[in-house]
Scaffold this motif. Structure first.
Motif, PDB file in Angstrom:
ATOM      1  N   PRO A 154      31.167 -12.575  -5.168  1.00 26.45           N
ATOM      2  CA  PRO A 154      31.761 -13.907  -4.981  1.00 26.45           C
ATOM      3  C   PRO A 154      32.088 -14.551  -6.332  1.00 26.45           C
ATOM      4  N   ASP A 155      32.978 -15.545  -6.309  1.00 30.41           N
ATOM      5  CA  ASP A 155      33.451 -16.164  -7.551  1.00 30.41           C
ATOM      6  C   ASP A 155      32.327 -16.787  -8.364  1.00 30.41           C
ATOM      7  N   ASP A 156      31.298 -17.283  -7.707  1.00 27.24           N
ATOM      8  CA  ASP A 156      30.239 -17.980  -8.430  1.00 27.24           C
ATOM      9  C   ASP A 156      29.022 -17.089  -8.697  1.00 27.24           C
ATOM     10  N   GLU A 157      29.149 -15.804  -8.454  1.00 27.81           N
ATOM     11  CA  GLU A 157      28.036 -14.882  -8.671  1.00 27.81           C
ATOM     12  C   GLU A 157      28.251 -14.150  -9.989  1.00 27.81           C
ATOM     13  N   TYR A 158      27.551 -14.619 -11.029  1.00 26.99           N
ATOM     14  CA  TYR A 158      27.726 -14.062 -12.367  1.00 26.99           C
ATOM     15  C   TYR A 158      26.537 -13.211 -12.808  1.00 26.99           C
ATOM     16  N   ILE A 159      25.396 -13.350 -12.124  1.00 24.33           N
ATOM     17  CA  ILE A 159      24.181 -12.655 -12.543  1.00 24.33           C
ATOM     18  C   ILE A 159      23.831 -11.565 -11.534  1.00 24.33           C
ATOM     19  N   GLN A 174      19.838   3.094 -14.175  1.00 30.85           N
ATOM     20  CA  GLN A 174      20.502   2.469 -15.305  1.00 30.85           C
ATOM     21  C   GLN A 174      19.514   2.150 -16.424  1.00 30.85           C
ATOM     22  N   ARG A 175      19.977   2.345 -17.641  1.00 29.87           N
ATOM     23  CA  ARG A 175      19.173   1.988 -18.812  1.00 29.87           C
ATOM     24  C   ARG A 175      18.993   0.474 -18.881  1.00 29.87           C
ATOM     25  N   PHE A 176      20.056  -0.262 -18.507  1.00 27.23           N
ATOM     26  CA  PHE A 176      20.003  -1.721 -18.481  1.00 27.23           C
ATOM     27  C   PHE A 176      19.986  -2.162 -17.023  1.00 27.23           C
ATOM     28  N   ARG A 177      19.070  -3.082 -16.698  1.00 23.43           N
ATOM     29  CA  ARG A 177      18.903  -3.464 -15.300  1.00 23.43           C
ATOM     30  C   ARG A 177      19.531  -4.823 -14.978  1.00 23.43           C
ATOM     31  N   SER A 178      19.495  -5.768 -15.939  1.00 18.72           N
ATOM     32  CA  SER A 178      20.038  -7.107 -15.689  1.00 18.72           C
ATOM     33  C   SER A 178      21.422  -7.243 -16.330  1.00 18.72           C
ATOM     34  N   LEU A 179      22.316  -7.914 -15.598  1.00 18.89           N
ATOM     35  CA  LEU A 179      23.693  -8.113 -16.081  1.00 18.89           C
ATOM     36  C   LEU A 179      24.107  -9.566 -15.888  1.00 18.89           C
ATOM     37  N   LEU A 180      24.720 -10.142 -16.927  1.00 19.40           N
ATOM     38  CA  LEU A 180      25.382 -11.443 -16.814  1.00 19.40           C
ATOM     39  C   LEU A 180      26.855 -11.204 -17.173  1.00 19.40           C
ATOM     40  N   GLN A 181      27.702 -11.382 -16.179  1.00 15.01           N
ATOM     41  CA  GLN A 181      29.136 -11.069 -16.308  1.00 15.01           C
ATOM     42  C   GLN A 181      29.913 -12.391 -16.223  1.00 15.01           C
ATOM     43  N   LEU A 182      30.535 -12.797 -17.350  1.00 15.56           N
ATOM     44  CA  LEU A 182      31.118 -14.132 -17.427  1.00 15.56           C
ATOM     45  C   LEU A 182      32.590 -14.063 -17.849  1.00 15.56           C
ATOM     46  N   PRO A 183      33.512 -14.543 -17.009  1.00 15.15           N
ATOM     47  CA  PRO A 183      34.923 -14.569 -17.410  1.00 15.15           C
ATOM     48  C   PRO A 183      35.185 -15.661 -18.445  1.00 15.15           C
ATOM     49  N   LEU A 184      36.128 -15.408 -19.357  1.00 11.66           N
ATOM     50  CA  LEU A 184      36.546 -16.396 -20.356  1.00 11.66           C
ATOM     51  C   LEU A 184      37.831 -17.038 -19.862  1.00 11.66           C
ATOM     52  N   THR A 203      15.911 -10.874 -15.628  1.00  9.18           N
ATOM     53  CA  THR A 203      15.646 -11.523 -16.921  1.00  9.18           C
ATOM     54  C   THR A 203      16.726 -12.536 -17.311  1.00  9.18           C
ATOM     55  N   PHE A 204      17.781 -12.681 -16.524  1.00  9.32           N
ATOM     56  CA  PHE A 204      18.757 -13.762 -16.735  1.00  9.32           C
ATOM     57  C   PHE A 204      18.502 -14.837 -15.685  1.00  9.32           C
ATOM     58  N   ASP A 205      18.619 -16.099 -16.079  1.00 11.57           N
ATOM     59  CA  ASP A 205      18.401 -17.180 -15.131  1.00 11.57           C
ATOM     60  C   ASP A 205      19.514 -18.212 -15.235  1.00 11.57           C
ATOM     61  N   GLY A 206      19.399 -19.270 -14.445  1.00 17.26           N
ATOM     62  CA  GLY A 206      20.423 -20.301 -14.416  1.00 17.26           C
ATOM     63  C   GLY A 206      20.589 -21.028 -15.735  1.00 17.26           C
ATOM     64  N   GLU A 207      19.510 -21.150 -16.490  1.00 21.49           N
ATOM     65  CA  GLU A 207      19.579 -21.790 -17.804  1.00 21.49           C
ATOM     66  C   GLU A 207      20.467 -20.980 -18.738  1.00 21.49           C
ATOM     67  N   ASP A 208      20.273 -19.658 -18.742  1.00 26.18           N
ATOM     68  CA  ASP A 208      21.117 -18.790 -19.566  1.00 26.18           C
ATOM     69  C   ASP A 208      22.587 -18.941 -19.183  1.00 26.18           C
ATOM     70  N   LEU A 209      22.845 -18.925 -17.875  1.00 31.09           N
ATOM     71  CA  LEU A 209      24.218 -19.031 -17.393  1.00 31.09           C
ATOM     72  C   LEU A 209      24.847 -20.366 -17.795  1.00 31.09           C
ATOM     73  N   SER A 210      24.061 -21.455 -17.641  1.00 31.78           N
ATOM     74  CA  SER A 210      24.582 -22.778 -17.961  1.00 31.78           C
ATOM     75  C   SER A 210      24.943 -22.875 -19.440  1.00 31.78           C
ATOM     76  N   ILE A 211      24.057 -22.384 -20.296  1.00 32.61           N
ATOM     77  CA  ILE A 211      24.307 -22.427 -21.739  1.00 32.61           C
ATOM     78  C   ILE A 211      25.553 -21.624 -22.090  1.00 32.61           C
ATOM     79  N   LEU A 212      25.650 -20.405 -21.548  1.00 30.32           N
ATOM     80  CA  LEU A 212      26.785 -19.549 -21.880  1.00 30.32           C
ATOM     81  C   LEU A 212      28.093 -20.098 -21.337  1.00 30.32           C
ATOM     82  N   GLN A 213      28.058 -20.684 -20.132  1.00 31.35           N
ATOM     83  CA  GLN A 213      29.285 -21.269 -19.583  1.00 31.35           C
ATOM     84  C   GLN A 213      29.800 -22.396 -20.476  1.00 31.35           C
TER      85      GLN A 213
END
Length: 499
Positions: A154-159, A174-184, A203-213
């Motif tokens: 979905p459009d709002d699912e980045y983590i 997978q070697r990496f388990r957590s992903l944060l995928q953010l469009p510019l 290991t990614f949370d809403g705080e991380d997403l908010s800061i990066l957005q």
């Protein structure tokens, strides 16, 4: 409670913007250096970032004191923003800005690996910078992208909390388990996608997403502002260069028209753009003769103006006296010969898709006549006083540059004509007869031009020209000029001086 850095940042940024604006106002828009505009764009972007940070709700209730590590991402974010602003302020390339964006995003959320994919249609970076990597091999990133492409979240699912459980990754480890995928995303375009990875799941949370957005959206806005400033300054420089080119071209147009007891000449020239491809010139020849040339380079703008200047140089070069000529009349080329020589001279400097139309007239006062050749140019309009008749000379001829070999001379002919006192010659370019009016598709036309000469032939050359232009402007009222316009009116005086 807001972090003290926010208040310091606000005060510093407001003060900086005030100083830059005052400097711009004091110097004037035209005199303001590029660095000041870039600094203003950078500071404006930083102010937007600080405002979003200030107005964003705290991650914890106000009554709860956040542990020291909770402020670290925000401090890291502010430090990253300062670095980004410095990059933008100093006018670095877009590729360097995006590299800082990737590095700062990794540091802010403590990612183990990351890569940035830019869309080349909307970002101004070198081909090698379209995809940038941090602690991950290109092949590994490409494999992850292949798995990710099999499922559209979905459009709002980045983590993604666990890649092993995401559709498309079934049966993989997978070697990496957590992903944060953010469009510019910018105001009008999507510039790419930022992928951040961590080895551990969840290991990614809403705080991380908010800061990066906040960080990425304001970083993209800063880049867009920088590009707008650069584009504006580039356009300003282009306009200044075109203004200089226009002044140079204007200096090539004859200001002092030939004056004589035998004739009157009046001229008009108007370019559709800052510079144009129409030209005309005069040259006095020995034996009471005058050479008159008019022409039109295909196309408009700077390229046409360049070839216009070339043609003017060719005219003055070829219409020089030939010391080897056996008699006076052969010292200067007749119009057909001139056109053939001009065609040869243009062969190697005129683009294959370009051509020039031209007409050359040599008026001989002693003989009471003129000879001319037409190289694909508009037909000459003429009023014959003795016959009281207005007509067009139906001469043939091929434009310069259409045939680029010795066969060209076969397609150009001289035409001789004896003039009478009171005769009028109207020479023009197609911007006159093809001027649009009416419903926007009607053309002024040769017939209307002929009627105007029939109504004004008895006036002086200046008045005939003004009468035609007044009618032309009335016809085209409300429509922009779409082609260069040139008009010459030559009237042989009713009382010719004695020989």
């Amino acid at each position: 409670m807001r972090h003290p850095l926010l208040y310091i940042g606000f005060a510093f940024t407001l003060l900086s913007i005030s100083l830059v604006v005052a400097n711009i106002v004091g110097m004037g828009l035209a005199a303001t250096p590029v660095s000041s505009w870039m600094l203003l764009a950078a500071m404006t972007g930083l102010m937007g970032i600080l405002w979003q940070l200030f107005t964003r709700p705290p991650a914890r209730p106000a009554a709860v004191v956040a542990p020291p590590q909770a402020t670290a991402p925000r401090q890291m974010e502010l430090q990253s923003l300062q670095r980004l602003v410095q990059i933008v302020q100093h006018g670095q390339t877009s590729g360097e800005v995006y590299s800082i964006l990737l590095e700062s995003a990794v540091q802010t959320v403590k990612a183990d690996a990351a890569w940035l994919v830019l869309l080349p249609d909307h970002v101004k970076v070198e081909a090698a910078e379209v995809i940038q990597y941090y602690n991950i091999l290109p092949a590994q990133a490409e494999e992850l992208r292949r798995h990710l492409s099999s499922y559209t979240p979905p459009d709002d699912e980045y983590i993604t909390n666990d890649l092993n459980l995401r559709p498309g990754f079934e049966g993989t480890k997978q070697r990496f388990r957590s992903l944060l995928q953010l469009p510019l995303r910018g105001l009008h375009f999507e510039y790419g996608t930022l992928y951040l990875l961590k080895a551990e799941p969840n290991t990614f949370d809403g705080e991380d997403l908010s800061i990066l957005q906040t960080f990425t959206s304001q970083a993209v806005l800063s880049i867009e502002n920088l590009e707008l400033v650069r584009t504006s300054l580039a356009n300003q420089r282009t306009q200044e260069e075109l203004k200089i080119a226009s002044q140079v071209q204007d200096s090539l147009i004859p200001k002092n028209l030939p004056t004589d007891n035998w004739f009157e000449i009046s001229s008009h020239s108007l370019a559709a753009k800052e510079v144009g491809g129409d030209f005309y010139d005069f040259l006095h020849l020995p034996g009471r003769r005058l050479a008159v040339i008019i022409g039109d380079v295909s196309g408009k703008g700077v390229t046409a103006a360049f070839h216009m200047a070339q043609m003017k140089g060719i005219f003055h070069s070829l219409m020089q006296e030939n010391p080897l000529a056996k008699n006076e009349r052969d010292k200067f080329p007749v119009p057909s010969r001139f056109m053939a020589q001009a065609n040869a001279a243009l062969t190697h400097c005129l683009e294959k898709s370009s051509f020039i139309t031209s007409s050359l007239y040599i008026i001989d006062y002693e003989q009471g006549g003129f000879v001319f050749a037409r190289a694909g140019h508009c037909h000459t309009l003429y009023y014959h006083a003795l016959r009281e008749e207005v007509f067009y000379f139906e001469s043939t001829g091929l434009g310069l540059g259409i045939i680029r070999n010795e066969n060209y001379e076969k397609h150009i002919k001289n035409q001789f004509y004896d003039y009478s006192p009171g005769d009028v010659m109207v020479i023009y370019t197609d911007g006159i007869v093809e001027a649009r009016g009416g419903d926007g598709t009607d053309e002024y036309g040769e017939d209307r031009l002929k009627l105007r000469l029939e109504e004004s032939y008895f006036q002086e050359a200046d008045d005939i020209k003004s009468f035609i232009l007044a009618d032309l402007n009335g016809f085209t009222h409300g429509f922009p000029i779409h082609d260069d316009q040139t008009l010459l009116v030559i009237k042989f005086k009713s009382a010719q001086p004695p020989q």
